[in-house]
Scaffold this motif. Structure first.
Motif, PDB file in Angstrom:
ATOM      1  N   TYR A  97      36.261  30.536  28.425  1.00 53.94           N
ATOM      2  CA  TYR A  97      35.750  31.571  27.535  1.00 53.94           C
ATOM      3  C   TYR A  97      36.416  32.897  27.898  1.00 53.94           C
ATOM      4  N   ALA A  98      36.730  33.689  26.886  1.00 56.46           N
ATOM      5  CA  ALA A  98      37.213  35.043  27.134  1.00 56.46           C
ATOM      6  C   ALA A  98      36.063  35.910  27.628  1.00 56.46           C
ATOM      7  N   LEU A 138      30.386  38.459  28.398  1.00 53.01           N
ATOM      8  CA  LEU A 138      29.779  39.616  29.047  1.00 53.01           C
ATOM      9  C   LEU A 138      29.253  40.625  28.047  1.00 53.01           C
ATOM     10  N   SER A 139      28.201  41.311  28.427  1.00 52.07           N
ATOM     11  CA  SER A 139      27.769  42.484  27.684  1.00 52.07           C
ATOM     12  C   SER A 139      28.834  43.570  27.816  1.00 52.07           C
ATOM     13  N   VAL A 140      28.872  44.476  26.855  1.00 52.48           N
ATOM     14  CA  VAL A 140      29.865  45.551  26.885  1.00 52.48           C
ATOM     15  C   VAL A 140      29.751  46.395  28.150  1.00 52.48           C
ATOM     16  N   THR A 165      44.404  38.957  26.734  1.00 49.44           N
ATOM     17  CA  THR A 165      42.962  38.697  26.670  1.00 49.44           C
ATOM     18  C   THR A 165      42.445  38.416  28.067  1.00 49.44           C
ATOM     19  N   GLN A 166      41.318  39.029  28.422  1.00 45.90           N
ATOM     20  CA  GLN A 166      40.768  38.833  29.757  1.00 45.90           C
ATOM     21  C   GLN A 166      39.974  37.533  29.838  1.00 45.90           C
ATOM     22  N   TYR A 167      40.388  36.678  30.751  1.00 45.27           N
ATOM     23  CA  TYR A 167      39.678  35.430  31.040  1.00 45.27           C
ATOM     24  C   TYR A 167      39.177  35.403  32.488  1.00 45.27           C
ATOM     25  N   GLY A 168      39.948  36.009  33.386  1.00 46.30           N
ATOM     26  CA  GLY A 168      39.546  36.042  34.781  1.00 46.30           C
ATOM     27  C   GLY A 168      38.676  37.252  35.055  1.00 46.30           C
ATOM     28  N   MET A 172      35.104  32.472  36.568  1.00 47.34           N
ATOM     29  CA  MET A 172      35.434  32.174  35.164  1.00 47.34           C
ATOM     30  C   MET A 172      34.440  31.176  34.595  1.00 47.34           C
ATOM     31  N   GLY A 173      34.337  31.182  33.270  1.00 51.32           N
ATOM     32  CA  GLY A 173      33.428  30.269  32.583  1.00 51.32           C
ATOM     33  C   GLY A 173      34.193  29.254  31.752  1.00 51.32           C
TER      34      GLY A 173
END
Length: 425
Positions: free
Chosen positions: A115-116, A121-123, A142-145, A313-314
């Protein structure tokens, strides 16, 4: 430090209030699908063989489950020697964990398995990461880690050995560093400057010098540029000004591993080396009076310093996006982030936790590291080729320091290997 976590864990509502935000968080609330069990695989940070990592996760998950009655978390702790391999085996077998806290994420992101960050995550939580860590956690923009723990490196020196050698200041240029190393050698110090370019962690020592010399492993468009002229010049200086005059000690840099250099520092045999917070604590326990400054640049202040991070990570496989999001929002509350950082002599990966640690008198000895982290440069961990390139650096960089070795040829060979690995991404 190395103590079990004793600080209270705070829930999502309290963490949000502490940040001064009243946003509706994406991961909280009922899941709408009955009880869900998340499988978490995490690395063991207790270098003494104790149970502090297990205790940390037990306390955190117990408190999380009390606030999220529809979600259970099953924790599996593995040593750093095994954790990345075991997660890879689980993924290959079609049994990926929901959450993995390990050393690398890029391969899983490239395979579309994660998942990105903005899906989880909440903002307020996502925007609270330190910028260099957010950037390093991105694969193709895109942030994944998610950075779980961070550190940086400083130049350590033994104050007692400096005094015995008649050195009254600290080096502010490479030439001054070499001059201090000569004074240390003349006073009988075994390792005036320990330069560990052996296969254990040569990629980190190399990057520190490349950054202080003005560049790094990649260029402005994120392509490998290991054999840039600035990098060749930096390593030729190391060879000519430190290694050839015998200022790096009795072990050839290509055969000196980090753990051995660190052990020698704790024994009082090293005048200077590049170190991290855990080494500071270990050396001070052995009675070494440790000084620390930023590694200087060639003509003055370095143009960059190195940061490092471990990742959480998820995985998408089980479809537990909302539950993982709720868990991550909880994990990254200030209290939980600080508890882990304090326990393991690491740096918080978030802005608010870093600010809190900097104000804490108990951690005044970490302030130089905290100051360096927000402007640090991390290795190119967002590249799927980085693991292979890192191994190549570990195996080959020491040749540049050998008698008769060619810095230009060695860096060119490594860069060629890196280009091939990058082309296969």
């Amino acid at each position: 430090m190395g103590r079990a976590v004793q600080r209270p864990f705070i829930g999502l509502t309290a963490a949000t209030a502490a940040l001064g935000m009243a946003a509706v968080l994406t991961g909280c609330g009922a899941t709408g699908s009955g009880d869900v069990t998340l499988h978490l695989v995490a690395a063991d940070y207790d270098v003494s063989g104790g149970q502090t990592s297990k205790v940390y996760w037990e306390q955190l998950t117990t408190a999380f489950e009390a606030e999220h009655p529809g979600i259970k978390v099953e924790v599996q702790i593995e040593s750093w020697n095994d954790v990345d391999r075991k997660v890879a085996e689980m993924v290959e077998a079609g049994n990926a964990p929901d959450v993995a806290q390990i050393g690398a994420y890029a391969d899983y992101a490239a395979d579309g398995r994660l998942y990105a960050a903005d899906q989880l995550l909440s903002v307020p939580v996502q925007s609270n990461f330190l910028v260099p860590l957010t950037d390093a956690g991105e694969y193709k923009g895109t942030q994944y880690g998610l950075p779980f723990a961070a550190s940086t490196r400083l130049l350590f020196y033994n104050k007692e050995l400096f005094a015995e050698a008649g050195i009254t200041g600290t080096p502010e240029t490479w030439d001054e560093l070499a001059e201090d190393a000569r004074a240390l050698k003349d006073s009988g110090v075994r390792y005036p400057f320990a330069l560990p370019l052996g296969p254990e962690e040569a990629q980190a020592e190399t990057l520190m010098w490349l950054l202080s010399g003005g560049t790094g492993y990649t260029d402005a468009v994120d392509k490998y540029a290991i054999d840039s002229q600035a990098n060749i010049s930096a390593f030729e200086w190391l060879r000519d000004e430190l290694v050839k005059p015998g200022l790096t000690g009795p072990v050839a840099p290509g055969e000196l591993n980090r753990k051995d250099a660190f052990a020698a520092f704790t024994r009082g045999e090293v005048g200077m080396l590049n170190g991290h917070p855990s080494l500071m604590q270990a050396a001070e326990k052995e009675g070494v009076d440790v000084g620390k400054v930023e590694l200087p640049g060639r003509e003055g202040e370095a143009k960059g310093s190195m940061g490092v991070a471990d990742w959480i990570m998820g995985f998408k496989e089980n479809g537990h996006r909302k539950e993982i999001g709720a868990f991550f929002d909880y994990v990254f509350s200030d209290a939980n982030v600080l508890a882990f950082a304090r326990q393991n002599d690491l740096l918080p990966p978030t802005v608010t936790a870093s600010e809190a640690m900097e104000k804490d008198p108990e951690h005044a000895d970490l302030r130089e590291f905290l100051h360096a982290l927000p402007t640090s440069v991390l290795p190119p961990v967002g590249k799927t080729s980085w693991a292979a390139v890192s191994e190549t650096i570990k195996k080959k960089i020491g040749k540049a320091m050998e008698p008769g070795g060619s810095v230009a040829a060695t860096l060119s060979e490594i860069d060629g290997d890196a280009a091939e690995a990058e082309a296969a991404e």
